[in-house]
Motif scaffolding. Sequence first.
Motif, PDB file in Angstrom:
ATOM      1  N   SER A   6     -27.584 -18.072  26.598  1.00  0.00           N
ATOM      2  CA  SER A   6     -28.237 -17.334  27.676  1.00  0.00           C
ATOM      3  C   SER A   6     -29.742 -17.575  27.612  1.00  0.00           C
ATOM      4  O   SER A   6     -30.301 -17.833  26.559  1.00  0.00           O
ATOM      5  N   THR A   7     -30.397 -17.520  28.760  1.00  0.00           N
ATOM      6  CA  THR A   7     -31.845 -17.690  28.814  1.00  0.00           C
ATOM      7  C   THR A   7     -32.482 -16.355  29.171  1.00  0.00           C
ATOM      8  O   THR A   7     -31.941 -15.588  29.971  1.00  0.00           O
ATOM      9  N   VAL A   8     -33.614 -16.098  28.555  1.00  0.00           N
ATOM     10  CA  VAL A   8     -34.323 -14.851  28.826  1.00  0.00           C
ATOM     11  C   VAL A   8     -35.243 -15.064  30.019  1.00  0.00           C
ATOM     12  O   VAL A   8     -36.079 -15.965  30.016  1.00  0.00           O
ATOM     13  N   ARG A   9     -35.075 -14.251  31.047  1.00  0.00           N
ATOM     14  CA  ARG A   9     -35.902 -14.368  32.242  1.00  0.00           C
ATOM     15  C   ARG A   9     -37.285 -13.810  31.937  1.00  0.00           C
ATOM     16  O   ARG A   9     -37.416 -12.719  31.373  1.00  0.00           O
ATOM     17  N   PRO A  10     -38.334 -14.554  32.289  1.00  0.00           N
ATOM     18  CA  PRO A  10     -39.695 -14.045  32.039  1.00  0.00           C
ATOM     19  C   PRO A  10     -39.918 -12.737  32.790  1.00  0.00           C
ATOM     20  O   PRO A  10     -39.281 -12.484  33.824  1.00  0.00           O
TER      21      PRO A  10
END
Length: 230
Positions: free
Chosen positions: A4-8
């Motif tokens: 998963s990628t962390v949304r800024p």
Amino acid sequence: MTGSTVRPPAYQLLADELRADITSGRLQPGERLPPEPELCVKTGVSRSTVREALRLLASQHLIVTTRGVTGGSFVAHPDAEQLADALATGFTLLSNSADVGLADLLELRRALEVPAAGLAAVRRDDEHLLEIHGALFDPAIDDLDTMLAAHASFHMAVAKATGNPLFELVVRPLYHASFGEDVTSDLPPGYWRQIDADHRLLLDCLTMHDAESATKAAARHLDYIAAVVR
């Protein structure tokens, strides 16, 4: 969760969007950004998010915020000194890593300073010569810190004499980047006398508008430094 990628955060995304408008030229220096309420409506974020984005851009010297009836946030005019300081920070970070060394710095200095010396010989005026002369030092009486500062001032003044502000912008950080004490702690006797002699020779070439001799003098100066610190 794996993959998963962390949304800024929202303020970072808004700041990135406004930064792109500034760096692309869609927003010009001195131009006023839309007021906070308008940015809230336009982007669909809260006022606190807008303010955080503007604070971030101000910390990066991209905008200036003023108060009062005619106040607001305006695109900052480029400041060569601030840009050079930011570049110097990057140079120092790189120089303290394993990837960049003094040889890399000297290679870049050669690519910049040799042609700069030729341009300065052609374009310099009397004011430039005075500034360059004022950056000379006396190895017989000056201490190390004075000579290091004068050495930096000399080469920045030569870059300025090219009449091309980009030379000055890029050369300045080279002399603010720190390469540690090992560079100056084990220099041979006569090193600073040679640096002084090189500087005076280059100044003579600039005084005579002799571009060919100036580029040769600049190259020999860097050859000497490279041979000593190698």
